[in-house]
Design a protein around this motif. Structure first.
Motif, mmCIF file in Angstrom:
data_model
loop_
_atom_site.group_PDB
_atom_site.id
_atom_site.type_symbol
_atom_site.label_atom_id
_atom_site.label_comp_id
_atom_site.label_asym_id
_atom_site.label_seq_id
_atom_site.Cartn_x
_atom_site.Cartn_y
_atom_site.Cartn_z
ATOM 1 N N ARG A 1 37.111 40.412 36.644
ATOM 2 C CA ARG A 1 37.366 38.999 36.930
ATOM 3 C C ARG A 1 38.811 38.630 36.592
ATOM 4 O O ARG A 1 39.370 37.696 37.155
ATOM 5 C CB ARG A 1 36.425 38.124 36.123
ATOM 6 N N MET B 1 33.720 43.962 40.331
ATOM 7 C CA MET B 1 33.451 44.348 41.718
ATOM 8 C C MET B 1 34.257 45.591 42.035
ATOM 9 O O MET B 1 35.321 45.834 41.431
ATOM 10 C CB MET B 1 33.798 43.228 42.693
ATOM 11 N N CYS C 1 30.373 48.658 48.741
ATOM 12 C CA CYS C 1 30.794 47.639 47.795
ATOM 13 C C CYS C 1 29.770 47.566 46.661
ATOM 14 O O CYS C 1 28.569 47.733 46.906
ATOM 15 C CB CYS C 1 30.876 46.298 48.523
ATOM 16 N N ASN D 1 34.001 35.048 45.450
ATOM 17 C CA ASN D 1 33.168 36.238 45.214
ATOM 18 C C ASN D 1 33.379 37.295 46.293
ATOM 19 O O ASN D 1 32.425 37.859 46.843
ATOM 20 C CB ASN D 1 31.677 35.852 45.164
ATOM 21 N N THR D 2 34.640 37.544 46.581
ATOM 22 C CA THR D 2 34.981 38.514 47.623
ATOM 23 C C THR D 2 35.935 39.560 47.061
ATOM 24 O O THR D 2 36.835 39.229 46.291
ATOM 25 C CB THR D 2 35.633 37.808 48.824
ATOM 26 N N VAL D 3 35.720 40.799 47.465
ATOM 27 C CA VAL D 3 36.610 41.876 47.047
ATOM 28 C C VAL D 3 37.145 42.568 48.299
ATOM 29 O O VAL D 3 36.455 42.677 49.316
ATOM 30 C CB VAL D 3 35.884 42.890 46.124
ATOM 31 N N ARG E 1 40.864 40.787 44.688
ATOM 32 C CA ARG E 1 39.631 40.011 44.570
ATOM 33 C C ARG E 1 39.929 38.524 44.626
ATOM 34 O O ARG E 1 40.935 38.068 44.093
ATOM 35 C CB ARG E 1 38.951 40.361 43.244
ATOM 36 N N SER F 1 36.521 44.458 53.432
ATOM 37 C CA SER F 1 36.212 43.283 52.622
ATOM 38 C C SER F 1 34.718 43.267 52.321
ATOM 39 O O SER F 1 33.919 43.865 53.040
ATOM 40 C CB SER F 1 36.634 41.997 53.329
ATOM 41 N N SER G 1 41.203 40.475 37.234
ATOM 42 C CA SER G 1 42.000 41.177 38.238
ATOM 43 C C SER G 1 42.717 42.391 37.687
ATOM 44 O O SER G 1 43.837 42.675 38.092
ATOM 45 C CB SER G 1 43.011 40.221 38.896
#
Length: 115
Positions: A52, A33, A94, A75-77, A70, A21, A54
């Protein structure tokens, strides 16, 4: 300035699975991301990216085994890695690209696949 912090690396046996993560802070304009990796003696290579909206894209070497996802609000991938093999051993980085086109990188997390 965007800060990226990865977590979840470690040692896993061949055929095993691992979850990575990465949390981003410092910007609410992150567009893309993704994850890259670099193994000893090799150049950094692209693993997967997600927009964004996905839409994920994968390198051929991980297609069918890795899944990127995501949480746009946080704001996490994430990177789910299944059927890991010794050749997947690398430092995984990342990265994030803002709407302005600026790219940022985390410090990396080590994934070791070994019996």
């Amino acid at each position: 300035q965007v800060q990226l912090v990865e977590s979840g690396g470690g040692l896993v046996q061949p055929g095993g699975a691992l979850d990575l993560s990465c949390g981003a802070s410092g910007s609410n304009t992150i567009n893309v991301m993704g994850w890259d990796r670099q193994s000893a003696g090799n150049e950094r290579e692209y693993v997967a990216v997600i927009t964004r909206l996905s839409s994920p894209v994968y390198a051929d070497s991980v297609k069918g085994r890795f899944t990127i996802s995501r949480d746009v609000a946080e704001n996490t991938v994430f990177l789910r890695m299944n059927d890991l093999q010794p050749e997947d051993t690398a430092v995984y980085y990342c990265n994030a690209i803002t709407s302005w086109g600026t790219e940022y990188w985390g410090k990396g997390t080590l994934v070791t696949v070994s019996a």
